[in-house]
Design an enzyme around this catalytic site. Sequence first.
Site, PDB file in Angstrom:
ATOM      1  N   ASP A 193      52.758 -38.058  68.046  1.00  0.00           N
ATOM      2  CA  ASP A 193      53.011 -37.957  66.613  1.00  0.00           C
ATOM      3  C   ASP A 193      51.697 -38.312  65.926  1.00  0.00           C
ATOM      4  O   ASP A 193      51.224 -39.449  66.040  1.00  0.00           O
ATOM      5  CB  ASP A 193      54.105 -38.957  66.213  1.00  0.00           C
ATOM      6  CG  ASP A 193      54.533 -38.758  64.777  1.00  0.00           C
ATOM      7  OD1 ASP A 193      53.634 -38.740  63.906  1.00  0.00           O
ATOM      8  OD2 ASP A 193      55.730 -38.611  64.513  1.00  0.00           O
ATOM      9  N   HIS A 194      51.115 -37.346  65.247  1.00  0.00           N
ATOM     10  CA  HIS A 194      49.759 -37.611  64.750  1.00  0.00           C
ATOM     11  C   HIS A 194      49.729 -38.666  63.639  1.00  0.00           C
ATOM     12  O   HIS A 194      48.681 -39.219  63.336  1.00  0.00           O
ATOM     13  CB  HIS A 194      49.032 -36.318  64.351  1.00  0.00           C
ATOM     14  CG  HIS A 194      49.351 -35.793  62.986  1.00  0.00           C
ATOM     15  ND1 HIS A 194      50.313 -34.850  62.765  1.00  0.00           N
ATOM     16  CD2 HIS A 194      48.806 -36.062  61.775  1.00  0.00           C
ATOM     17  CE1 HIS A 194      50.356 -34.560  61.476  1.00  0.00           C
ATOM     18  NE2 HIS A 194      49.453 -35.284  60.844  1.00  0.00           N
ATOM     19  N   HIS A 202      57.429 -38.057  61.737  1.00  0.00           N
ATOM     20  CA  HIS A 202      56.379 -38.834  61.080  1.00  0.00           C
ATOM     21  C   HIS A 202      56.935 -39.989  60.243  1.00  0.00           C
ATOM     22  O   HIS A 202      56.499 -41.125  60.349  1.00  0.00           O
ATOM     23  CB  HIS A 202      55.547 -37.947  60.147  1.00  0.00           C
ATOM     24  CG  HIS A 202      54.903 -36.787  60.844  1.00  0.00           C
ATOM     25  ND1 HIS A 202      54.402 -36.865  62.112  1.00  0.00           N
ATOM     26  CD2 HIS A 202      54.662 -35.515  60.439  1.00  0.00           C
ATOM     27  CE1 HIS A 202      53.881 -35.699  62.457  1.00  0.00           C
ATOM     28  NE2 HIS A 202      54.033 -34.864  61.458  1.00  0.00           N
TER      29      HIS A 202
HETATM   30  O1  LIG Z   1      52.918 -32.441  60.881  1.00  0.00           O
HETATM   31  C1  LIG Z   1      52.689 -32.134  59.732  1.00  0.00           C
HETATM   32  O2  LIG Z   1      51.880 -32.919  59.007  1.00  0.00           O
HETATM   33  C2  LIG Z   1      51.157 -32.365  57.935  1.00  0.00           C
HETATM   34  C3  LIG Z   1      50.610 -33.512  57.134  1.00  0.00           C
HETATM   35  O3  LIG Z   1      49.740 -34.229  57.928  1.00  0.00           O
HETATM   36  P1  LIG Z   1      48.502 -34.985  57.288  1.00  0.00           P
HETATM   37  O4  LIG Z   1      47.858 -35.633  58.454  1.00  0.00           O
HETATM   38  O5  LIG Z   1      47.652 -33.933  56.667  1.00  0.00           O
HETATM   39  O6  LIG Z   1      49.055 -35.959  56.322  1.00  0.00           O
HETATM   40  C4  LIG Z   1      52.053 -31.480  57.101  1.00  0.00           C
HETATM   41  O7  LIG Z   1      51.297 -30.845  56.100  1.00  0.00           O
HETATM   42  C5  LIG Z   1      52.693 -30.430  57.969  1.00  0.00           C
HETATM   43  O8  LIG Z   1      53.614 -29.682  57.204  1.00  0.00           O
HETATM   44  C6  LIG Z   1      53.434 -31.056  59.095  1.00  0.00           C
HETATM   45  O9  LIG Z   1      53.815 -30.042  60.023  1.00  0.00           O
END
Ligand SMILES: O=C1O[C@H](COP(=O)(O)O)[C@@H](O)[C@H](O)[C@H]1O
Length: 343
Positions: A179-180, A242
């Site tokens: 999960d990034h 997330h």
């Molecule tokens: O996993 C996702 O995350 C992005 C937002 O990530 P961020 O690191 O730029 O805050 C989101 O825009 C995307 O829809 C979603 O699949």
Amino acid sequence: MEAFTFVLFGATGDLAKRKIYPALYNLFIDHKLPQSFSVIGLGRRELTNEAFQANIEHSLHEFSRREANDPNSIQNFLRAFSYCVLDVGHKEDYYKLLKLIETKEEELQSEPNRMFYLSVGPEFFETITANIHESGLGSANGWKRLVIEKPFGHDLQSARDLNTNLKQVFTEDEIFRIDHYLGKPMVQKLVDLQLNNPVLKAVLDNRHIANVQITANEIVGVEERAGYYDHVGAVRDMFQNHMLQVLMMLTINFPNNSTTENVRFKKKLVMESLELLHKEDVRTNVVRGQYEAGMIQGKPVLVILLNLTLPLLHKMIPLLQLSYKLTIIFGAVFLFTFVQVKE
Ligand SMILES: O=C1O[C@H](COP(=O)(O)O)[C@@H](O)[C@H](O)[C@H]1O
């Protein structure tokens, strides 16, 4: 660090260009990648290695956290990248890929250590892992890893089925469900804050806090991902992964020497303490919406339509708000509200 081959499914996609290439580049300039490594990008589209590398360079300039301004280091980095056309459903393509990987391993004189990163829609996870198995891509003598993000199934049963299928090819230790958001500096600091910040420690209780709101407020819209979003939706794309991870990181009580198992166990406790949302509460606890194209800060914001026959595409931008009660924290009932807005 041992040499390895990074096999990237979905190499021409949005996640790869926004996150994966910049992340690899930042690891590269920090000397956190091995001396020799190879990245093989896979996609359906025909692309020469040169065009593929040019696209990656472009994504570094556009999305890298640290400026990509050293031509030498960029060239050294890009040299590791090659491209291979692959249709996830075509078994023959996996044999062709195996040959390419073996050639690269020979060139680099590296062990057959292979990391398979699935930056593709969830509907392809099982097909890809089954084909990795059948083609022999995953049976060499080195180590192998599978990296997979979300959504992990579309409900409990499908998530369990997916686990069962992945485990026929990879052992639990070889599967990385990532999960990034857990890599975001602020999220990583939540634990330190809790452990070491006396002010925060003193006020984190039910006498001082009644309601916590976790907001994902993005300035990036759906853009070319309209097809994906229309199919997956905001709850599965952002919330169940997330935002719940942020909730767990915020509320978990980490001991100083946490092990993987311990973290998993504590996170499970947090999740089990969430009051289930019943059907009859959905009306009062969940708000969902969609924006149309409009203006933000004086600039027109368009919803870019794909050339697809999806009827709802012009109303794609999601707004999501969910409220849950959580009873575990600090011995009191807390109300958690999650809000996701894509401007
Ligand atoms: O996993 C996702 O995350 C992005 C937002 O990530 P961020 O690191 O730029 O805050 C989101 O825009 C995307 O829809 C979603 O699949």
